[in-house]
Design a protein around this motif. Structure first.
Motif, PDB file in Angstrom:
ATOM      1  N   VAL A 211      14.865  15.430 -22.337  1.00 51.02           N
ATOM      2  CA  VAL A 211      15.173  14.585 -21.182  1.00 51.02           C
ATOM      3  C   VAL A 211      16.691  14.536 -21.017  1.00 51.02           C
ATOM      4  CG1 VAL A 211      13.127  13.130 -21.219  1.00 51.02           C
ATOM      5  CG2 VAL A 211      15.073  12.552 -22.672  1.00 51.02           C
ATOM      6  N   PRO A 212      17.189  14.389 -19.769  1.00 51.67           N
ATOM      7  CA  PRO A 212      18.635  14.427 -19.547  1.00 51.67           C
ATOM      8  C   PRO A 212      19.367  13.179 -20.024  1.00 51.67           C
ATOM      9  CG  PRO A 212      17.473  14.117 -17.465  1.00 51.67           C
ATOM     10  CD  PRO A 212      16.420  14.375 -18.501  1.00 51.67           C
ATOM     11  N   GLU A 335      14.915  -2.643 -21.137  1.00 55.20           N
ATOM     12  CA  GLU A 335      15.170  -2.805 -19.704  1.00 55.20           C
ATOM     13  C   GLU A 335      15.977  -1.613 -19.167  1.00 55.20           C
ATOM     14  OE1 GLU A 335      16.076  -6.630 -18.472  1.00 55.20           O
ATOM     15  OE2 GLU A 335      16.040  -5.937 -16.398  1.00 55.20           O
ATOM     16  N   VAL A 336      16.993  -1.226 -19.933  1.00 55.70           N
ATOM     17  CA  VAL A 336      17.841  -0.090 -19.543  1.00 55.70           C
ATOM     18  C   VAL A 336      17.011   1.193 -19.508  1.00 55.70           C
ATOM     19  CG1 VAL A 336      19.779   1.332 -20.306  1.00 55.70           C
ATOM     20  CG2 VAL A 336      19.992  -1.159 -20.295  1.00 55.70           C
ATOM     21  N   ALA A 337      16.164   1.386 -20.532  1.00 56.37           N
ATOM     22  CA  ALA A 337      15.344   2.604 -20.590  1.00 56.37           C
ATOM     23  C   ALA A 337      14.385   2.661 -19.400  1.00 56.37           C
ATOM     24  CB  ALA A 337      14.565   2.659 -21.898  1.00 56.37           C
ATOM     25  N   GLY A 338      13.895   1.501 -18.991  1.00 56.79           N
ATOM     26  CA  GLY A 338      13.012   1.455 -17.826  1.00 56.79           C
ATOM     27  C   GLY A 338      13.749   1.793 -16.552  1.00 56.79           C
ATOM     28  N   ALA A 339      14.956   1.246 -16.394  1.00 57.49           N
ATOM     29  CA  ALA A 339      15.750   1.514 -15.194  1.00 57.49           C
ATOM     30  C   ALA A 339      16.156   2.982 -15.125  1.00 57.49           C
ATOM     31  CB  ALA A 339      16.991   0.612 -15.171  1.00 57.49           C
ATOM     32  N   VAL A 340      16.522   3.550 -16.290  1.00 58.68           N
ATOM     33  CA  VAL A 340      16.895   4.972 -16.317  1.00 58.68           C
ATOM     34  C   VAL A 340      15.692   5.824 -15.942  1.00 58.68           C
ATOM     35  CG1 VAL A 340      17.629   6.890 -17.793  1.00 58.68           C
ATOM     36  CG2 VAL A 340      18.726   4.649 -18.029  1.00 58.68           C
ATOM     37  N   GLY A 341      14.545   5.510 -16.530  1.00 59.61           N
ATOM     38  CA  GLY A 341      13.329   6.268 -16.239  1.00 59.61           C
ATOM     39  C   GLY A 341      12.982   6.223 -14.757  1.00 59.61           C
ATOM     40  N   ALA A 342      13.104   5.016 -14.172  1.00 60.01           N
ATOM     41  CA  ALA A 342      12.793   4.883 -12.743  1.00 60.01           C
ATOM     42  C   ALA A 342      13.736   5.752 -11.909  1.00 60.01           C
ATOM     43  CB  ALA A 342      12.891   3.418 -12.326  1.00 60.01           C
ATOM     44  N   ALA A 343      15.013   5.788 -12.316  1.00 63.22           N
ATOM     45  CA  ALA A 343      15.981   6.600 -11.574  1.00 63.22           C
ATOM     46  C   ALA A 343      15.668   8.088 -11.695  1.00 63.22           C
ATOM     47  CB  ALA A 343      17.397   6.318 -12.087  1.00 63.22           C
ATOM     48  N   LEU A 344      15.105   8.481 -12.836  1.00 69.91           N
ATOM     49  CA  LEU A 344      14.803   9.897 -13.064  1.00 69.91           C
ATOM     50  C   LEU A 344      13.395  10.243 -12.603  1.00 69.91           C
ATOM     51  CD1 LEU A 344      16.285  10.385 -16.673  1.00 69.91           C
ATOM     52  CD2 LEU A 344      17.413  10.745 -14.487  1.00 69.91           C
ATOM     53  N   CYS A 394      25.159  15.495 -16.144  1.00 69.98           N
ATOM     54  CA  CYS A 394      26.248  14.515 -15.981  1.00 69.98           C
ATOM     55  C   CYS A 394      26.019  13.686 -14.716  1.00 69.98           C
ATOM     56  CB  CYS A 394      27.597  15.225 -15.903  1.00 69.98           C
ATOM     57  SG  CYS A 394      28.050  16.092 -17.420  1.00 69.98           S
ATOM     58  N   GLU A 395      25.655  14.351 -13.622  1.00 72.06           N
ATOM     59  CA  GLU A 395      25.417  13.625 -12.369  1.00 72.06           C
ATOM     60  C   GLU A 395      24.195  12.716 -12.511  1.00 72.06           C
ATOM     61  OE1 GLU A 395      27.884  13.883 -10.406  1.00 72.06           O
ATOM     62  OE2 GLU A 395      28.712  15.733 -11.252  1.00 72.06           O
ATOM     63  N   MET A 396      23.169  13.222 -13.200  1.00 75.00           N
ATOM     64  CA  MET A 396      21.984  12.382 -13.402  1.00 75.00           C
ATOM     65  C   MET A 396      22.322  11.170 -14.262  1.00 75.00           C
ATOM     66  SD  MET A 396      18.379  14.305 -13.812  1.00 75.00           S
ATOM     67  CE  MET A 396      18.922  15.993 -13.890  1.00 75.00           C
ATOM     68  N   GLY A 397      23.216  11.372 -15.215  1.00 77.05           N
ATOM     69  CA  GLY A 397      23.663  10.249 -16.039  1.00 77.05           C
ATOM     70  C   GLY A 397      24.314   9.175 -15.192  1.00 77.05           C
ATOM     71  N   ALA A 400      21.694   7.402 -13.219  1.00 79.87           N
ATOM     72  CA  ALA A 400      20.945   6.501 -14.110  1.00 79.87           C
ATOM     73  C   ALA A 400      21.769   5.250 -14.403  1.00 79.87           C
ATOM     74  CB  ALA A 400      20.595   7.230 -15.407  1.00 79.87           C
ATOM     75  N   LEU A 401      23.072   5.444 -14.624  1.00 83.20           N
ATOM     76  CA  LEU A 401      23.947   4.297 -14.890  1.00 83.20           C
ATOM     77  C   LEU A 401      23.977   3.364 -13.676  1.00 83.20           C
ATOM     78  CD1 LEU A 401      25.982   2.858 -16.738  1.00 83.20           C
ATOM     79  CD2 LEU A 401      27.781   4.323 -15.765  1.00 83.20           C
ATOM     80  N   ALA A 402      24.058   3.955 -12.478  1.00 83.46           N
ATOM     81  CA  ALA A 402      24.050   3.131 -11.258  1.00 83.46           C
ATOM     82  C   ALA A 402      22.758   2.321 -11.165  1.00 83.46           C
ATOM     83  CB  ALA A 402      24.221   4.028 -10.027  1.00 83.46           C
ATOM     84  N   ALA A 403      21.638   2.932 -11.537  1.00 84.70           N
ATOM     85  CA  ALA A 403      20.352   2.228 -11.492  1.00 84.70           C
ATOM     86  C   ALA A 403      20.334   1.082 -12.510  1.00 84.70           C
ATOM     87  CB  ALA A 403      19.216   3.207 -11.779  1.00 84.70           C
ATOM     88  N   VAL A 404      20.908   1.326 -13.687  1.00 83.63           N
ATOM     89  CA  VAL A 404      20.963   0.282 -14.721  1.00 83.63           C
ATOM     90  C   VAL A 404      21.828  -0.880 -14.249  1.00 83.63           C
ATOM     91  CG1 VAL A 404      21.842  -0.230 -17.033  1.00 83.63           C
ATOM     92  CG2 VAL A 404      20.518   1.864 -16.634  1.00 83.63           C
ATOM     93  N   LEU A 405      22.998  -0.560 -13.687  1.00 85.70           N
ATOM     94  CA  LEU A 405      23.898  -1.620 -13.215  1.00 85.70           C
ATOM     95  C   LEU A 405      23.239  -2.409 -12.091  1.00 85.70           C
ATOM     96  CD1 LEU A 405      27.259   0.408 -13.209  1.00 85.70           C
ATOM     97  CD2 LEU A 405      26.456  -1.199 -14.962  1.00 85.70           C
ATOM     98  N   THR A 406      22.537  -1.701 -11.209  1.00 89.72           N
ATOM     99  CA  THR A 406      21.825  -2.369 -10.109  1.00 89.72           C
ATOM    100  C   THR A 406      20.844  -3.395 -10.668  1.00 89.72           C
ATOM    101  OG1 THR A 406      21.998  -0.417  -8.707  1.00 89.72           O
ATOM    102  CG2 THR A 406      20.267  -2.007  -8.139  1.00 89.72           C
ATOM    103  N   ARG A 407      20.080  -2.982 -11.687  1.00 91.88           N
ATOM    104  CA  ARG A 407      19.095  -3.890 -12.265  1.00 91.88           C
ATOM    105  C   ARG A 407      19.777  -5.093 -12.931  1.00 91.88           C
ATOM    106  NH1 ARG A 407      13.540  -2.287 -15.360  1.00 91.88           N
ATOM    107  NH2 ARG A 407      13.463  -0.859 -13.606  1.00 91.88           N
ATOM    108  N   LEU A 408      20.857  -4.827 -13.657  1.00 95.05           N
ATOM    109  CA  LEU A 408      21.527  -5.921 -14.383  1.00 95.05           C
ATOM    110  C   LEU A 408      22.238  -6.880 -13.407  1.00 95.05           C
ATOM    111  CD1 LEU A 408      22.919  -3.877 -17.406  1.00 95.05           C
ATOM    112  CD2 LEU A 408      20.943  -5.429 -17.377  1.00 95.05           C
TER     113      LEU A 408
END
Ligand SMILES: [Zn+2]
Length: 412
Positions: A211-212, A335-344, A394-397, A400-408
């Motif tokens: 996984v990326p 929570e972070v793993a869920g947000a990353v997964g949703a983004a991917l 790198c772009e997917m990272g 994913a980070l943007a999705a995590v920040l959005t959730r938090l």
């Protein structure tokens, strides 16, 4: 903005022409240049950079002091820009570049304004100083000083290879050493911290995961142990094998047993440094000193490796250092793993431990809710010019980070 484009902008700063590796050390001209680049990039996103008393750079969207006073401290991301000697392009800068891209995405899609206006939740971006400790020998000194995990007196007295003290270098960098140390005013603004980092290993690249992006569960416990193996010096050409007391045989046992024990206990063990006396081709050594570095998921596993090694040579090791495990908050990691997964477009991504230290680990030790994203590293190589991650990863990272920040930022 793209992550790879941002990394390209700083690609020549601190790069060694011969090795192609980076030598970006704290409080040097290259370090200043990287800080100026960071400040310019942040300004382009509409925020100003301030430097805390310990030399870390911060940018805020929204008012972090007002938010903290109302019990709504900020969501913070970032990483570091310094390197080990002959380091790679990703360790540190990938987390800063991904953070810049993520902040831009949240600004453009209105989530940042909504978080600030509707919920009073600010977003912060930090660039920690001196994460690698390449110049003064102490990793994560910027976050250690800020959080009070390390006492200023122990850090400021450290000296680099030229004899310049940490205090002198910091002063030359515009800081006041008398004011360095735990900074509650800055810490109070940080509700949680998320650091993206290139994986320093290849767990994510292995076929069973592949996984990326993954999430950190913990930083493994780590021990350094010394063994003093005594023998009797004698002549290599005349001493019968039966008459020898050769400590090199004990060393051979240590090396092979450490390897087998590590394999058996699910640990990593390394004999990376030995001293042989007198270290002559034609002499049976009088003594050997060997160091064993052991890391595993649990302290019990590390101790089990050591017990096997000690039993094999009938001698106790001296513990030279012990770094306890840092466990990131499991609910935040999930929570972070869920947000990353949703983004991917998948389920929650893997949550796994690492053997390397990070500023996020220091902050977690200091009680700040912290989490880490790892971006797949196809070879696992790090702290080397060969360190690499695929541009798409790198772009997917960053996404994913943007999705995590959005959730938090959405947490009420
Ligand atoms: Zn790093």
């Amino acid at each position: 903005m793209r992550v790879t484009g941002l990394l390209e902008e700083i690609a020549t700063i601190g790069r060694d022409r011969i090795t192609g590796g980076y030598r970006r050390f704290a409080f040097t001209a290259d370090d200043v240049a990287l800080g100026e680049w960071f400040a310019a990039r942040v300004r382009a996103l509409g925020a100003d950079v301030t430097v805390d008393r310990c030399g870390n750079q911060w940018a805020w969207w929204g008012d972090p002091d007002r938010a903290a006073a109302r019990g709504r401290p900020g969501v913070v991301t970032g990483s570091h820009l310094d390197s080990v000697p002959d380091g790679g392009p990703m360790d540190g800068p990938l987390g800063v570049a991904a953070a810049l891209v993520a902040v831009e995405a949240l600004r453009d899609n209105g989530i940042l304004d909504e978080a600030i206006a509707a919920r009073g939740r600010p977003l912060g971006l930090v660039r920690f100083v001196d994460e690698e400790g390449a110049r003064f020998g102490l990793a994560c000194s910027g976050s250690r000083l800020l959080s009070g995990i390390s006492a200023p007196s122990s850090v400021l007295a450290l000296r680099d290879a030229e004899g310049v003290s940490y205090a002198e270098a910091a002063r030359a960098g515009g800081l006041n050493p008398d004011h360095m140390g735990r900074d509650d005013e800055t810490l109070r603004r940080v509700g949680c911290f998320v650091e993206l980092h290139v994986e320093q290993g290849r767990a994510l690249a292995l076929p069973e995961l592949n996984v990326p992006v993954g999430v950190a569960s913990a930083i493994r416990p780590h021990g350094r142990f010394r063994l003093d193996l005594a023998g009797r010096a004698d002549h290599a050409g005349t001493t019968l094998l039966a008459d020898r007391d050769d400590p090199m045989l004990a060393l051979a046992t240590v090396i092979s047993v450490a390897r087998a024990a590590a394999s058996g206990h699910g640990a990593l063990a390394t004999v990376g440094k030995v001293e042989v006396a007198p270290n002559a081709v034609n002499a049976i050594p009088s003594g050997v000193r060997a160091w064993v570095d052991v890391r595993a998921d649990t302290e019990q596993q590390v101790r089990a490796v050591l017990v096997d090694v000690e039993a094999a040579i009938g001698q106790a090791a001296v513990q030279e250092s012990w770094t306890a495990a840092t466990v990131f908050p499991a609910d935040l990691a999930a929570e972070v793993a869920g947000a990353v997964g949703a983004a991917l477009g998948s389920g929650p991504v893997p949550v796994l431990p690492t053997g390397a230290g990070h500023d996020a680990g220091v902050l977690a030790q200091a009680g700040v809710a912290s989490s880490m994203l790892f971006v797949r590293n196809p070879t696992g190589v790090s702290h080397s010019p060969a360190e690499y991650a695929e541009p798409d990863d790198c772009e997917m990272g960053a996404q994913a980070l943007a999705a995590v920040l959005t959730r938090l930022l959405a947490v009420e």
